[in-house]
Design a protein around this motif. Structure first.
Motif, PDB file in Angstrom:
ATOM      1  N   ARG A 237      50.133   9.271 106.219  1.00 11.35           N
ATOM      2  CA  ARG A 237      50.037   7.815 105.927  1.00 11.35           C
ATOM      3  C   ARG A 237      48.588   7.473 105.046  1.00 11.35           C
ATOM      4  O   ARG A 237      48.657   6.729 104.172  1.00 11.35           O
ATOM      5  CB  ARG A 237      50.003   7.198 107.255  1.00 11.35           C
ATOM      6  CG  ARG A 237      49.756   5.952 107.256  1.00 11.35           C
ATOM      7  CD  ARG A 237      50.121   5.661 108.716  1.00 11.35           C
ATOM      8  NE  ARG A 237      48.985   6.494 109.630  1.00 11.35           N
ATOM      9  CZ  ARG A 237      48.894   6.479 110.917  1.00 11.35           C
ATOM     10  NH1 ARG A 237      49.793   5.511 111.555  1.00 11.35           N
ATOM     11  NH2 ARG A 237      48.001   7.051 111.579  1.00 11.35           N
ATOM     12  N   GLY A 238      47.464   8.100 105.502  1.00 14.29           N
ATOM     13  CA  GLY A 238      46.318   7.928 104.396  1.00 14.29           C
ATOM     14  C   GLY A 238      45.470   6.561 104.923  1.00 14.29           C
ATOM     15  O   GLY A 238      44.847   6.390 103.890  1.00 14.29           O
ATOM     16  N   THR A 239      45.634   6.050 105.895  1.00 16.10           N
ATOM     17  CA  THR A 239      44.609   4.745 106.254  1.00 16.10           C
ATOM     18  C   THR A 239      43.413   5.270 106.243  1.00 16.10           C
ATOM     19  O   THR A 239      42.153   4.416 105.748  1.00 16.10           O
ATOM     20  CB  THR A 239      45.171   4.289 107.453  1.00 16.10           C
ATOM     21  OG1 THR A 239      44.746   4.890 108.535  1.00 16.10           O
ATOM     22  CG2 THR A 239      46.595   3.436 107.455  1.00 16.10           C
ATOM     23  N   ASN A 240      43.089   6.473 106.916  1.00 13.29           N
ATOM     24  CA  ASN A 240      41.561   6.711 106.935  1.00 13.29           C
ATOM     25  C   ASN A 240      41.246   7.048 105.470  1.00 13.29           C
ATOM     26  O   ASN A 240      40.025   6.813 105.126  1.00 13.29           O
ATOM     27  CB  ASN A 240      41.372   7.977 107.708  1.00 13.29           C
ATOM     28  CG  ASN A 240      41.311   7.433 109.356  1.00 13.29           C
ATOM     29  OD1 ASN A 240      40.538   6.814 109.809  1.00 13.29           O
ATOM     30  ND2 ASN A 240      42.337   7.887 110.029  1.00 13.29           N
TER      31      ASN A 240
ATOM     32  N   GLY B 141      43.664  13.241 108.814  1.00 11.61           N
ATOM     33  CA  GLY B 141      45.112  13.431 109.156  1.00 11.61           C
ATOM     34  C   GLY B 141      45.775  14.706 108.462  1.00 11.61           C
ATOM     35  O   GLY B 141      46.947  14.551 108.019  1.00 11.61           O
TER      36      GLY B 141
ATOM     37  N   ILE C  12      38.652  13.475 111.853  1.00 11.11           N
ATOM     38  CA  ILE C  12      38.774  12.380 112.869  1.00 11.11           C
ATOM     39  C   ILE C  12      40.041  12.668 113.637  1.00 11.11           C
ATOM     40  O   ILE C  12      40.801  13.317 113.434  1.00 11.11           O
ATOM     41  CB  ILE C  12      38.947  10.962 112.361  1.00 11.11           C
ATOM     42  CG1 ILE C  12      38.783   9.683 113.207  1.00 11.11           C
ATOM     43  CG2 ILE C  12      40.066  10.999 111.233  1.00 11.11           C
ATOM     44  CD1 ILE C  12      38.360   8.805 112.427  1.00 11.11           C
ATOM     45  N   HIS C  13      39.555  12.386 115.150  1.00 17.25           N
ATOM     46  CA  HIS C  13      40.590  12.656 116.000  1.00 17.25           C
ATOM     47  C   HIS C  13      40.724  11.243 116.900  1.00 17.25           C
ATOM     48  O   HIS C  13      39.963  10.676 117.290  1.00 17.25           O
ATOM     49  CB  HIS C  13      40.243  13.894 117.058  1.00 17.25           C
ATOM     50  CG  HIS C  13      41.234  14.415 117.929  1.00 17.25           C
ATOM     51  ND1 HIS C  13      42.334  15.144 117.532  1.00 17.25           N
ATOM     52  CD2 HIS C  13      41.361  13.987 119.324  1.00 17.25           C
ATOM     53  CE1 HIS C  13      43.078  15.144 118.675  1.00 17.25           C
ATOM     54  NE2 HIS C  13      42.585  14.791 119.799  1.00 17.25           N
ATOM     55  N   PRO C  14      42.028  11.027 117.329  1.00 19.46           N
ATOM     56  CA  PRO C  14      42.466   9.794 118.101  1.00 19.46           C
ATOM     57  C   PRO C  14      42.322   9.947 119.667  1.00 19.46           C
ATOM     58  O   PRO C  14      43.266   9.641 120.495  1.00 19.46           O
ATOM     59  CB  PRO C  14      43.786   9.550 117.612  1.00 19.46           C
ATOM     60  CG  PRO C  14      44.377  10.800 117.384  1.00 19.46           C
ATOM     61  CD  PRO C  14      43.506  11.868 116.979  1.00 19.46           C
TER      62      PRO C  14
ATOM     63  N   LEU D  91      43.916   3.398 115.757  1.00 16.73           N
ATOM     64  CA  LEU D  91      43.715   3.476 114.243  1.00 16.73           C
ATOM     65  C   LEU D  91      42.845   2.751 113.393  1.00 16.73           C
ATOM     66  O   LEU D  91      42.054   2.868 112.627  1.00 16.73           O
ATOM     67  CB  LEU D  91      45.122   3.310 113.637  1.00 16.73           C
ATOM     68  CG  LEU D  91      45.189   3.986 112.011  1.00 16.73           C
ATOM     69  CD1 LEU D  91      44.868   5.429 112.067  1.00 16.73           C
ATOM     70  CD2 LEU D  91      46.691   3.766 111.489  1.00 16.73           C
TER      71      LEU D  91
ATOM     72  N   GLU E 197      39.497   3.909 114.247  1.00 22.99           N
ATOM     73  CA  GLU E 197      39.252   4.867 113.331  1.00 22.99           C
ATOM     74  C   GLU E 197      38.742   4.665 111.758  1.00 22.99           C
ATOM     75  O   GLU E 197      37.837   5.278 111.545  1.00 22.99           O
ATOM     76  CB  GLU E 197      40.550   5.856 113.202  1.00 22.99           C
ATOM     77  CG  GLU E 197      41.023   6.379 114.449  1.00 22.99           C
ATOM     78  CD  GLU E 197      42.201   7.470 114.187  1.00 22.99           C
ATOM     79  OE1 GLU E 197      42.167   8.153 113.355  1.00 22.99           O
ATOM     80  OE2 GLU E 197      43.091   7.366 114.827  1.00 22.99           O
TER      81      GLU E 197
HETATM   82  C1  GRF Z   1      44.769   9.833 112.632  1.00 22.73           C
HETATM   83  O1  GRF Z   1      45.069   9.269 113.779  1.00 22.73           O
HETATM   84  C2  GRF Z   1      43.885  10.572 112.885  1.00 22.73           C
HETATM   85  O2  GRF Z   1      42.936  10.710 113.980  1.00 22.73           O
HETATM   86  C3  GRF Z   1      44.638  11.983 112.956  1.00 22.73           C
HETATM   87  O3  GRF Z   1      45.965  11.806 112.259  1.00 22.73           O
HETATM   88  C4  GRF Z   1      45.931  10.248 112.080  1.00 22.73           C
HETATM   89  C5  GRF Z   1      45.643  10.198 110.515  1.00 22.73           C
HETATM   90  O4  GRF Z   1      46.225   8.870 110.124  1.00 22.73           O
HETATM   91  N1  GRF Z   1      44.083  13.085 112.771  1.00 22.73           N
HETATM   92  P1  GRF Z   1      46.023   8.349 108.564  1.00 22.73           P
HETATM   93  O5  GRF Z   1      46.976   9.299 107.858  1.00 22.73           O
HETATM   94  O6  GRF Z   1      44.491   8.469 108.099  1.00 22.73           O
HETATM   95  O7  GRF Z   1      46.655   6.906 108.455  1.00 22.73           O
END
Ligand code: GRF
Length: 195
Positions: free
Chosen positions: A19-22, A93, A113-115, A176, A179
């Protein structure tokens, strides 16, 4: 490295699989005035990753790595990182496990990053496990990557309360958002204390 108001910007590569939100949050951070980083390379193992949109929109170099052969894939990654003079890596992710070949070349220079509130709930499906275990709190963690899964030194962690009405979906959405907020903060902290 590139100079900005007397300071060198650190050259960063972000690895994504979905998805790439981070990634989006890191790009926004890198675009801020006086940001310490420049994202120069996005690596993905997934041609269909939604996050690729952010690479294209922001005209950042995108490299697709075919993981059919992990050894070859990692050789290509290393070469690409060197060619782009990457100072440090942000996993956002990225659904492949990075082996020692890369970790040793970028020792203490890979963030993930880990949720969950590490060291609790390493691995996948964290929110489901947290809910099933009736935890009162959860959160997210930015940490350094070492050779053990989700186990490197913690850079920044943020805790949130689990609400009675939370399910896996609502919880994962709420985490998220946190994050996306803490990843840039963790990078600042990492640069100030570790680089
Ligand atoms: C996030 O929940 C991150 O912690 C995990 O994978 C997910 C990635 O989300 N490692 P996004 O692609 O950044 O939206």
């Amino acid at each position: 490295m590139e100079k900005l108001s007397g300071k060198k910007k650190l050259r960063v590569s972000v690895f994504i699989s979905g998805r790439g939100t981070n990634l989006k949050s890191l790009i926004n951070f890198s675009r801020k005035k006086n940001s310490p980083i420049k994202i120069v390379l996005i690596i993905t193992n997934n041609k269909k990753a939604k996050g690729i949109y952010f690479a294209k929109k922001n005209k950042i170099k995108l490299s697709f790595i075919n993981y059919k052969n992990k050894n070859k894939a990692e050789k290509k990654i290393l070469l690409t990182l060197k060619n782009h003079y990457i100072d440090f890596i942000c996993l956002a992710g990225f659904m492949k496990i990075i082996s020692e070949k890369i970790i040793n070349n970028y020792k203490n220079k890979i963030l993930n990053i880990h949720p969950s509130l590490l060291p609790k709930y390493k691995g996948l499906n964290t929110h489901r496990r947290v809910i099933n275990n009736k935890e009162k709190f959860t959160g997210c963690t930015v940490h350094l990557v070492n050779s053990k899964l989700d186990s490197g030194k913690i850079i920044l962690q943020k805790k949130i309360k689990i609400l009675k009405k939370d399910n896996e979906n609502t919880l994962s959405n709420r985490v998220l958002k946190i994050e996306n907020l803490i990843y840039p903060l963790a990078i600042k902290k990492f640069i100030d204390f570790s680089l």
